[in-house]
Design a protein around this motif. Structure first.
Motif, PDB file in Angstrom:
ATOM      1  N   VAL A  34       0.692  -1.157  -0.184  1.00 16.91           N
ATOM      2  CA  VAL A  34       0.293  -0.076  -0.373  1.00 16.91           C
ATOM      3  C   VAL A  34       0.536   1.045   0.563  1.00 16.91           C
ATOM      4  O   VAL A  34       1.003   2.014  -0.709  1.00 16.91           O
ATOM      5  CB  VAL A  34      -1.119   0.359   1.118  1.00 16.91           C
ATOM      6  N   ALA A  36       1.484   4.096  -2.836  1.00 18.52           N
ATOM      7  CA  ALA A  36       0.846   5.704  -2.422  1.00 18.52           C
ATOM      8  C   ALA A  36       1.134   6.452  -3.157  1.00 18.52           C
ATOM      9  O   ALA A  36       2.430   6.552  -3.869  1.00 18.52           O
ATOM     10  CB  ALA A  36       0.374   5.816  -0.209  1.00 18.52           C
ATOM     11  N   MET A  69       1.535   8.119   3.741  1.00 15.95           N
ATOM     12  CA  MET A  69       0.118   7.944   4.425  1.00 15.95           C
ATOM     13  C   MET A  69      -0.525   7.788   6.006  1.00 15.95           C
ATOM     14  O   MET A  69       0.639   7.094   6.314  1.00 15.95           O
ATOM     15  CB  MET A  69      -0.287   7.111   3.622  1.00 15.95           C
ATOM     16  N   GLN A 116      -5.248   6.775   7.957  1.00 19.23           N
ATOM     17  CA  GLN A 116      -6.079   5.743   5.938  1.00 19.23           C
ATOM     18  C   GLN A 116      -5.333   4.596   6.396  1.00 19.23           C
ATOM     19  O   GLN A 116      -5.758   4.107   5.148  1.00 19.23           O
ATOM     20  CB  GLN A 116      -4.917   7.091   5.312  1.00 19.23           C
ATOM     21  N   LEU A 117      -3.800   4.311   6.474  1.00 16.92           N
ATOM     22  CA  LEU A 117      -3.505   2.675   6.356  1.00 16.92           C
ATOM     23  C   LEU A 117      -4.078   1.881   6.855  1.00 16.92           C
ATOM     24  O   LEU A 117      -4.858   1.015   6.375  1.00 16.92           O
ATOM     25  CB  LEU A 117      -1.622   3.082   6.688  1.00 16.92           C
ATOM     26  N   VAL A 168      -7.160   1.474   4.742  1.00 20.13           N
ATOM     27  CA  VAL A 168      -7.406   0.910   3.545  1.00 20.13           C
ATOM     28  C   VAL A 168      -6.946  -1.038   3.665  1.00 20.13           C
ATOM     29  O   VAL A 168      -8.005  -2.089   2.829  1.00 20.13           O
ATOM     30  CB  VAL A 168      -6.175   1.206   2.535  1.00 20.13           C
ATOM     31  N   LEU A 169      -5.898  -1.110   4.833  1.00 25.00           N
ATOM     32  CA  LEU A 169      -5.694  -2.459   5.511  1.00 25.00           C
ATOM     33  C   LEU A 169      -7.068  -3.080   5.659  1.00 25.00           C
ATOM     34  O   LEU A 169      -7.004  -4.114   6.552  1.00 25.00           O
ATOM     35  CB  LEU A 169      -4.565  -2.497   6.157  1.00 25.00           C
TER      36      LEU A 169
END
Length: 67
Positions: free
Chosen positions: A30, A34, A38, A42-43, A46-47
């Motif tokens: 990720v 990007a 990040m 936010q990370l 996403v995960l």
């Protein structure tokens, strides 16, 4: 597929007794995709569906693994 970067990360983590888990691999993927830095919030968003927050949080301990 294991890349040279994956091998380097796995080696550095192993030096400090850590493993390059599927969650950590996902974090790296990720971040590489990007456009820039990040935030952890936010990370983790996403995960979130595929990897627990613990895949993100231990990265602050990886300082011992090197640059």
């Amino acid at each position: 597929m294991t890349t040279n970067l994956d091998s380097q990360i796995a080696d550095r983590l192993a030096q400090v007794g850590m493993r390059y888990t599927p969650g950590r691999r996902a974090v790296v993927a990720v971040l590489l995709a990007a456009d820039g830095p990040m935030p952890v919030v936010q990370l983790s968003g996403v995960l979130a569906d595929d990897h627990p927050l613990s895949s993100v949080c231990p990265l602050d301990h990886s300082d011992a693994a090197g640059d």
